[in-house]
Structures are given as structure tokens and as C-alpha cells.
Write a protein that holds these residues in place. Sequence first.
Motif, PDB file in Angstrom:
ATOM      1  N   THR A   1      35.511  33.606  30.978  1.00 44.01           N
ATOM      2  CA  THR A   1      35.648  33.734  29.527  1.00 44.01           C
ATOM      3  C   THR A   1      36.845  32.952  28.994  1.00 44.01           C
ATOM      4  OG1 THR A   1      34.642  35.936  29.565  1.00 44.01           O
ATOM      5  CG2 THR A   1      35.971  35.373  27.625  1.00 44.01           C
ATOM      6  N   HIS A   2      37.966  33.039  29.709  1.00 41.15           N
ATOM      7  CA  HIS A   2      39.194  32.403  29.241  1.00 41.15           C
ATOM      8  C   HIS A   2      39.442  31.037  29.879  1.00 41.15           C
ATOM      9  CE1 HIS A   2      40.278  36.090  27.152  1.00 41.15           C
ATOM     10  NE2 HIS A   2      40.054  36.770  28.258  1.00 41.15           N
ATOM     11  N   ASN A   3      38.514  30.618  30.744  1.00 43.68           N
ATOM     12  CA  ASN A   3      38.644  29.322  31.409  1.00 43.68           C
ATOM     13  C   ASN A   3      39.979  29.192  32.134  1.00 43.68           C
ATOM     14  OD1 ASN A   3      37.709  26.766  32.185  1.00 43.68           O
ATOM     15  ND2 ASN A   3      38.682  25.762  30.433  1.00 43.68           N
ATOM     16  N   TRP A   4      40.340  30.231  32.888  1.00 47.51           N
ATOM     17  CA  TRP A   4      41.592  30.225  33.638  1.00 47.51           C
ATOM     18  C   TRP A   4      41.518  29.250  34.807  1.00 47.51           C
ATOM     19  CZ3 TRP A   4      42.359  36.241  34.216  1.00 47.51           C
ATOM     20  CH2 TRP A   4      42.798  36.760  32.997  1.00 47.51           C
ATOM     21  N   HIS A   5      42.600  28.535  35.007  1.00 46.21           N
ATOM     22  CA  HIS A   5      42.744  27.672  36.185  1.00 46.21           C
ATOM     23  C   HIS A   5      44.091  27.998  36.833  1.00 46.21           C
ATOM     24  CE1 HIS A   5      39.266  25.102  35.330  1.00 46.21           C
ATOM     25  NE2 HIS A   5      39.618  25.205  34.056  1.00 46.21           N
ATOM     26  N   GLN A   6      44.204  27.747  38.097  1.00 47.45           N
ATOM     27  CA  GLN A   6      45.417  28.004  38.869  1.00 47.45           C
ATOM     28  C   GLN A   6      45.864  29.454  38.688  1.00 47.45           C
ATOM     29  OE1 GLN A   6      48.758  25.313  38.259  1.00 47.45           O
ATOM     30  NE2 GLN A   6      48.657  24.675  40.392  1.00 47.45           N
ATOM     31  N   VAL A   7      45.050  30.355  39.211  1.00 47.91           N
ATOM     32  CA  VAL A   7      45.290  31.791  39.119  1.00 47.91           C
ATOM     33  C   VAL A   7      45.693  32.307  40.501  1.00 47.91           C
ATOM     34  CG1 VAL A   7      44.342  34.013  38.410  1.00 47.91           C
ATOM     35  CG2 VAL A   7      43.463  31.901  37.383  1.00 47.91           C
ATOM     36  N   LEU A   8      46.873  32.903  40.601  1.00 49.36           N
ATOM     37  CA  LEU A   8      47.315  33.526  41.842  1.00 49.36           C
ATOM     38  C   LEU A   8      46.997  35.010  41.756  1.00 49.36           C
ATOM     39  CD1 LEU A   8      48.789  33.421  44.562  1.00 49.36           C
ATOM     40  CD2 LEU A   8      50.950  33.701  43.325  1.00 49.36           C
ATOM     41  N   VAL A   9      46.149  35.500  42.667  1.00 48.21           N
ATOM     42  CA  VAL A   9      45.667  36.876  42.629  1.00 48.21           C
ATOM     43  C   VAL A   9      46.219  37.635  43.834  1.00 48.21           C
ATOM     44  CG1 VAL A   9      43.635  38.365  42.594  1.00 48.21           C
ATOM     45  CG2 VAL A   9      43.560  36.135  41.468  1.00 48.21           C
ATOM     46  N   PHE A  10      46.767  38.824  43.597  1.00 52.13           N
ATOM     47  CA  PHE A  10      47.351  39.626  44.662  1.00 52.13           C
ATOM     48  C   PHE A  10      46.452  40.804  45.037  1.00 52.13           C
ATOM     49  CE2 PHE A  10      51.178  37.519  43.164  1.00 52.13           C
ATOM     50  CZ  PHE A  10      51.850  37.276  44.349  1.00 52.13           C
ATOM     51  N   THR A  11      46.277  40.991  46.339  1.00 54.85           N
ATOM     52  CA  THR A  11      45.617  42.178  46.883  1.00 54.85           C
ATOM     53  C   THR A  11      46.583  42.870  47.840  1.00 54.85           C
ATOM     54  OG1 THR A  11      44.659  40.972  48.752  1.00 54.85           O
ATOM     55  CG2 THR A  11      43.333  41.105  46.735  1.00 54.85           C
ATOM     56  N   ARG A  12      46.252  44.106  48.228  1.00 53.60           N
ATOM     57  CA  ARG A  12      47.142  44.834  49.135  1.00 53.60           C
ATOM     58  C   ARG A  12      46.912  44.453  50.597  1.00 53.60           C
ATOM     59  NH1 ARG A  12      45.111  49.454  46.369  1.00 53.60           N
ATOM     60  NH2 ARG A  12      46.346  49.881  44.498  1.00 53.60           N
ATOM     61  N   THR A  13      45.678  44.099  50.953  1.00 52.78           N
ATOM     62  CA  THR A  13      45.345  43.900  52.364  1.00 52.78           C
ATOM     63  C   THR A  13      44.736  42.530  52.612  1.00 52.78           C
ATOM     64  OG1 THR A  13      43.091  44.763  52.166  1.00 52.78           O
ATOM     65  CG2 THR A  13      44.860  46.371  52.575  1.00 52.78           C
TER      66      THR A  13
END
Length: 434
Positions: A241-253
Motif C-alpha cells: 500500500t505504501h510502496n515501502w522499500h528498504q525495510v528492516l524487520v525484526f523478529t524474536r527468533t
Amino acid sequence: MQFSDLGLSPEILAAVAAQGYTAPTPIQAQAIPVVLSGRDLMACAQTGTGKTAGFTLPILQRLSTGRRAGGPTRVRALILSPTRELAAQIEESVRSYGAGLPLKSMVIFGGVGMNPQVAALRRGVDILVATPGRLLDHAQQKTVDLSTVEILVLDEADRMLDMGFIHDIRRVLALLPKHRQNLLFSATFSDEIRALASGLLQDPDYVEVARRNSAAELVSQRVYAVDRERKRDLLVDLIRTHNWHQVLVFTRTKWGANALAEKLVKAGIEADAIHGNKSQNARTRALAGFKDGRLHVLVATDIAARGIDIDELPYVVNFELPSVAEDYVHRIGRTGRAGSTGEAISLVCVDEHKLMRDIERLLGRTIDRVVHPGYEPDPRIAAQPIEMRSGNARPGGGRSGAPGKPRGQAPRGRAPAPRAAAGTAPSRGGSRHR
């Protein structure tokens, strides 16, 4: 203030200018004169503040002016780092800023054979950047001599304690000369860090350039309320929707990072995961693709993301909130750097409400809540305990590979290194391995 006002040599100033810098950041302006004076230093700075140059530049200045021509090259400065990629990043900075100086540097870490490192050490090195475990391997085999160290740097000291390196640090300290300059850099000044500093530093100067545990002022923060089972779909929708680029996503595991990256790829979004179970070559490729824009999303665990340094990273997403509120500050500090604005987005389900309250208590503010149309949380869903699985654990209790180690026990890395040759440094990243 300009770098030329800090008493640095023309060679160092030329190297700094070649990197496109003219004015020091606050941590550099305060730390460089202290290091040049020879005093011990305790410095607190968030990620992205330029702290690496805050100690590498004055170290290069001090060692270049005090170098004896014709004598054997010995280790005069030792810089300890918690991860391989961060160590490589530091040594890369040393080489860049010291390009016009007759000083040698190298980096050593686990996950690569000892022999190339031994050969490089024998040729002589002025500035040694190392992870604690591999440094102790060399010390045990008597392939490194630390008796001539004049300056010691503990970088990201808080993360080294988190990773269980305190005993290794103490063993390294026992190998160093009693009289030396000590520099301790940390993102936070916890009680544990202050205890370490009290036994290490002698009458130190104290520098803190940001409020304790404060979030970057240029980072816009918001929370999306969503049910736990709909987080993946919401993330896909937000990116599209927002046309995001270069997104760093954090998970716990680690398992969660893999699963999310696979979901994004299936949705047609270029993504990859980075964590300690990935080979070094795989992590290096993922980081390179993320930096040059080929990968739109990089999914990472907290340890793996340590050392990722991208000046204009626009988006950080907390797919899962960290169990420790301070880690939220570290995460979102990877955006909003160098005067650029950034966005920090948290996808929060009913299980994480207490974690969110802890984060807001730490920040001293309430973060705006929003609901994305079509993803309104179901009020009938009850909270469940958050299961902090080990890195290798899979849902249902099954495991792949060796059992994971609890936090505080840093495994000894055996993955391929960023480059085969000792003393070379790749692009930046992070790993729990030494």
C-alpha cells in the motif's frame, strides 16, 4: 566546529574529507579530544551517532605520532567487538581513515581458519580489531602478543555483556599491560556497564550525547494493533500500500525470521532473512542486496542486526516486540540517522500489550495507535504467553540441528567469514558468533 579544529594530522583530515565529512558529530566532538589527551573514557551514544570515528580517528593520531621507525610492528591498540561483522566494520573504518598513515591493521574473528590470521599477525600489526573468543584462541596458541597494547577499546560493551562475553573480557584484560588507556563505548549505561567500567577505567572522562535510553528524535513511531495470526498479511499489505522499500524487520527468533521472509517472497516481495544460523556468505549477500536496493525487506533477529549501518534506512518494523524494552531503542535507532527522518512501525497483538507498556514507560511517552482497515483486532481473542524459543526451535517442539543456547551463552562461531583473507573487511552486518 570542524574536524580541522580537533588537532588531527593532515593525512587523517584528508581521509575524513575523502569520506565526505567536514564537521564532527557530537560524540566525535566530545570523545576525540579526550582520547587524544590519553585519558580513559566512558562514552554513551546511540547507534548511528558516529561513535566508531570517535575512537578510530584519535587512535590513529596517537599511534602515528608515537610510532618508532625501523622497529618491529607490534599490537599497540586493541579494539574488542561483540560480533564478526561489527569488528569488520570497525577495521574497515580504521583502514579508510588511516589510508595515508604508515600503520597496519587487521581484524580477527571466529568462523574462519586460524592460519591466515596467524600469518598476518606474524607480519606485524599496529591496530588489532577482534572478537573476544577468537582473540583468546590466538592467545592460547601464543600466536598473538598483547603485552605492548597501549590503548584498549571495548565497543558496544552493553551487547558484549548481553552475549555473555564478560568472562572472556576478563581473560583478555589479564593479558594486557597494567598501564594503558581504556575506552568504553556503550549504547546504554546500565548498572552492569557501570560495574564493568569501575573495575576497568581509571579516573575516566564521561561523555553522553543522548538522554539515557532515548529514542532517536527524527524517528516517527506508531503502533498497528493487529491479531497475532494476521501480522504477516498486514505487513504485506502495508509494504504494498505504501510502496515501502528498504525495510528492516525484526523478529524474536531465527525460525520466525525465516518463516516471515518466505511469506514475503511468496507474496512477490524481494526479501531475505539474516541470523546466526545463516552462513556468513549468505548474510553478506543479503546485506549487499539490501543496501543496493535489490532486496526490499531484510528480516533480522536482534543479534544479527547488530552492526548493520545504513545511513538513510527509511523503515524499521517490529514484527514482534523485543522482550527487553531497551532493545526497542536499539532497533529503531537504525533509522533516523545522520539527519535523515525515519519511521518505526510496531505490529502489536494482544500478547504484547505488557511489552508495549514497558517500552512506553522507558521512553516516557505514549506511541500513537492506528488500525489498518480490514485488520481490526478481534476483542474475543485472549492473550497467550509469549514463548521465547531458542534460535533453532520450531513450532510444536521440534528442533532442527543442535539445541539452541540460552541468552548469555555466546556460541563459538564456525560459519564462513566475510572474506577469506585475514585483515580484510566486508560490508556491515551482525552475528552472534565471535
